[in-house]
Design an enzyme around this catalytic site. Structure first.
Site, PDB file in Angstrom:
ATOM      1  N   ASN A  90      -4.762  -8.537   7.820  1.00 21.87           N
ATOM      2  CA  ASN A  90      -4.591  -7.071   8.615  1.00 21.87           C
ATOM      3  C   ASN A  90      -4.399  -5.920   7.479  1.00 21.87           C
ATOM      4  O   ASN A  90      -4.479  -4.987   7.873  1.00 21.87           O
ATOM      5  CB  ASN A  90      -3.368  -7.612   9.728  1.00 21.87           C
ATOM      6  CG  ASN A  90      -2.759  -5.990  10.230  1.00 21.87           C
ATOM      7  OD1 ASN A  90      -3.491  -5.670  10.884  1.00 21.87           O
ATOM      8  ND2 ASN A  90      -1.585  -5.797   9.750  1.00 21.87           N
ATOM      9  N   TYR A 154     -13.293   4.586   3.678  1.00 20.11           N
ATOM     10  CA  TYR A 154     -12.472   3.728   4.719  1.00 20.11           C
ATOM     11  C   TYR A 154     -13.164   2.935   5.557  1.00 20.11           C
ATOM     12  O   TYR A 154     -13.515   1.737   5.939  1.00 20.11           O
ATOM     13  CB  TYR A 154     -11.446   4.489   5.348  1.00 20.11           C
ATOM     14  CG  TYR A 154     -10.744   3.931   6.434  1.00 20.11           C
ATOM     15  CD1 TYR A 154      -9.946   2.649   6.029  1.00 20.11           C
ATOM     16  CD2 TYR A 154     -10.664   4.186   7.841  1.00 20.11           C
ATOM     17  CE1 TYR A 154      -9.144   2.112   7.164  1.00 20.11           C
ATOM     18  CE2 TYR A 154      -9.952   3.598   8.812  1.00 20.11           C
ATOM     19  CZ  TYR A 154      -9.157   2.431   8.344  1.00 20.11           C
ATOM     20  OH  TYR A 154      -8.733   1.815   9.260  1.00 20.11           O
ATOM     21  N   LYS A 158     -14.550  -0.949   6.129  1.00 20.08           N
ATOM     22  CA  LYS A 158     -14.585  -1.660   7.460  1.00 20.08           C
ATOM     23  C   LYS A 158     -15.782  -2.188   7.780  1.00 20.08           C
ATOM     24  O   LYS A 158     -15.938  -3.198   8.555  1.00 20.08           O
ATOM     25  CB  LYS A 158     -13.767  -0.963   8.608  1.00 20.08           C
ATOM     26  CG  LYS A 158     -12.475  -0.692   8.375  1.00 20.08           C
ATOM     27  CD  LYS A 158     -11.465  -1.879   8.208  1.00 20.08           C
ATOM     28  CE  LYS A 158     -10.057  -1.407   8.154  1.00 20.08           C
ATOM     29  NZ  LYS A 158      -9.128  -2.657   8.017  1.00 20.08           N
TER      30      LYS A 158
HETATM   31  P1  NAD Z   1       0.414   0.527   8.491  1.00 23.35           P
HETATM   32  O1  NAD Z   1       0.350   1.444   7.375  1.00 23.35           O
HETATM   33  O2  NAD Z   1       1.460   0.961   9.569  1.00 23.35           O
HETATM   34  O3  NAD Z   1       0.672  -1.051   7.865  1.00 23.35           O
HETATM   35  C1  NAD Z   1      -0.083  -1.251   6.769  1.00 23.35           C
HETATM   36  C2  NAD Z   1       0.551  -2.917   6.566  1.00 23.35           C
HETATM   37  O4  NAD Z   1      -0.332  -3.126   5.197  1.00 23.35           O
HETATM   38  C3  NAD Z   1       1.898  -2.850   6.131  1.00 23.35           C
HETATM   39  O5  NAD Z   1       2.564  -4.003   6.532  1.00 23.35           O
HETATM   40  C4  NAD Z   1       1.766  -2.782   4.612  1.00 23.35           C
HETATM   41  O6  NAD Z   1       2.919  -3.716   4.013  1.00 23.35           O
HETATM   42  C5  NAD Z   1       0.552  -3.560   4.052  1.00 23.35           C
HETATM   43  N1  NAD Z   1       0.041  -3.048   2.851  1.00 23.35           N
HETATM   44  C6  NAD Z   1      -0.201  -1.867   2.711  1.00 23.35           C
HETATM   45  N2  NAD Z   1      -0.877  -1.596   1.371  1.00 23.35           N
HETATM   46  C7  NAD Z   1      -0.595  -3.045   0.897  1.00 23.35           C
HETATM   47  C8  NAD Z   1      -0.931  -3.712  -0.459  1.00 23.35           C
HETATM   48  N3  NAD Z   1      -1.249  -2.994  -1.587  1.00 23.35           N
HETATM   49  N4  NAD Z   1      -0.829  -5.101  -0.576  1.00 23.35           N
HETATM   50  C9  NAD Z   1      -0.324  -5.682   0.583  1.00 23.35           C
HETATM   51  N5  NAD Z   1      -0.120  -5.079   1.710  1.00 23.35           N
HETATM   52  C10 NAD Z   1      -0.337  -4.078   1.864  1.00 23.35           C
HETATM   53  O7  NAD Z   1      -0.979   0.348   9.192  1.00 23.35           O
HETATM   54  P2  NAD Z   1      -1.439   0.194  10.617  1.00 23.35           P
HETATM   55  O8  NAD Z   1      -1.882   1.300  11.239  1.00 23.35           O
HETATM   56  O9  NAD Z   1      -0.537  -0.981  11.154  1.00 23.35           O
HETATM   57  O10 NAD Z   1      -2.904  -0.750  10.156  1.00 23.35           O
HETATM   58  C11 NAD Z   1      -3.115  -2.200   9.957  1.00 23.35           C
HETATM   59  C12 NAD Z   1      -4.472  -2.511   9.924  1.00 23.35           C
HETATM   60  O11 NAD Z   1      -5.132  -1.758  11.160  1.00 23.35           O
HETATM   61  C13 NAD Z   1      -5.213  -1.958   8.896  1.00 23.35           C
HETATM   62  O12 NAD Z   1      -6.281  -2.634   8.247  1.00 23.35           O
HETATM   63  C14 NAD Z   1      -5.901  -0.530   9.669  1.00 23.35           C
HETATM   64  O13 NAD Z   1      -7.152  -0.279   8.652  1.00 23.35           O
HETATM   65  C15 NAD Z   1      -6.372  -0.961  10.758  1.00 23.35           C
HETATM   66  N6  NAD Z   1      -6.666   0.007  11.759  1.00 23.35           N
HETATM   67  C16 NAD Z   1      -5.516   0.935  12.085  1.00 23.35           C
HETATM   68  C17 NAD Z   1      -5.823   1.947  13.301  1.00 23.35           C
HETATM   69  C18 NAD Z   1      -4.579   2.836  13.526  1.00 23.35           C
HETATM   70  O14 NAD Z   1      -4.888   3.820  14.218  1.00 23.35           O
HETATM   71  N7  NAD Z   1      -3.334   2.478  12.878  1.00 23.35           N
HETATM   72  C19 NAD Z   1      -6.925   2.011  13.554  1.00 23.35           C
HETATM   73  C20 NAD Z   1      -8.052   1.009  13.155  1.00 23.35           C
HETATM   74  C21 NAD Z   1      -7.678   0.247  12.254  1.00 23.35           C
END
Ligand code: NAD
Length: 246
Positions: A90, A154, A158
């Protein structure tokens, strides 16, 4: 739905990952989540324990692009719980830099976390799942289907996640390892809170459900895919995006 299962969730300290960790725990799994540093891992652990002191949960912070560190972390999980049933890839970062300002440094940063870490953790997980089967679930994004108008790497990363998902599902089926992805739409996390209003408002107009998603709504899809209810589902990219189209 996950009673007796042992799961690893990367990027579990906040946002969608934290919601997945909590839902997995509430569904009976033992969970080890990975974060990027001790401080954020400790904070997430404290907050989980505050919700329920009986949660069987542990936090680690290996460098996800180092196979050696990831292997060490998986070995620690195996030693503690005896097996690894589920891996959720994730952790991820977003980007919205216009292409004419894009740098190789940014290219590497996004690809390193969003693709290389998925590859590395999956590669290591297979060694632990090959014998008895398992489940890998990747966090993709709705931009893996439509692209986005800036921050090219980005969506590109994906698209790669979807490619890994579909290909590994075909290759690992013989070991009874299922590989799926969840493609969230705009979800209420820090990643989205950082986006300017001008970017979010036009997005909202493209979502038939008329609102952005909650991390818990996205996490429910992970519970389903990790569970035996999805025992014949593999190679799927499951959209959880309110039918957003942009
Ligand atoms: P967030 O920024 O709130 O959390 C990101 C997580 O990734 C955190 O737990 C952080 O510790 C970890 N992380 C970040 N950089 C890191 C690194 N270098 N090494 C290890 N861990 C690391 O993000 P989110 O919005 O919860 O996103 C989680 C996933 O969902 C991602 O893959 C993101 O691309 C995807 N996503 C998010 C959304 C959205 O709208 N929030 C939409 C589509 C996909």
């Amino acid at each position: 739905m996950l009673e007796g299962k042992v799961a690893i969730v990367t990027g579990g300290t906040r946002g969608i990952g934290y919601a997945i960790v909590k839902k997995f725990l509430n569904n009976g799994a033992k969970v080890v989540f990975f974060g990027s540093r001790q401080e954020t891992v400790d904070k997430a652990l404290a907050s989980l324990k505050e919700e329920n002191a009986n949660y069987d949960v542990m936090g680690l912070f290996p460098n996800l692009s180092s196979e050696e560190e990831v292997r060490k972390a998986f070995e620690e999980v195996k030693n503690k719980y005896g097996k690894i049933d589920v891996l959720v890839n994730n952790a991820g970062m977003s980007s919205r830099t216009p292409f004419d300002q894009h740098t190789m440094e940014e290219y590497d940063k996004v690809m390193d976390l969003n693709v290389r870490a998925v590859y590395t953790c999956s590669r290591v997980a297979v060694d632990y799942m090959k014998e008895k089967g398992g489940v890998i679930i990747n966090t993709s994004s709705m931009v893996s289907i439509y692209g986005q108008p800036s921050g090219v790497m980005y969506p590109a990363s994906k698209f790669a996640v979807n490619g890994i998902t579909k290909s590994l599902a075909r290759e690992l089926g013989k070991y009874n390892i299922r590989v799926n992805a969840v493609a969230p739409g705009v979800t209420e996390t820090d990643m989205v809170k950082e986006l300017p209003k001008e970017m979010v408002e036009p997005l909202l107009r493209t979502i038939p459900l008329g609102r952005i998603g909650k991390p818990e709504e996205v996490a429910d899809a992970f519970v389903f895919l990790a569970s035996d209810m999805a025992s014949y589902v593999t190679g799927e990219i499951l959209s959880v995006d309110g039918a957003a189209r942009n």
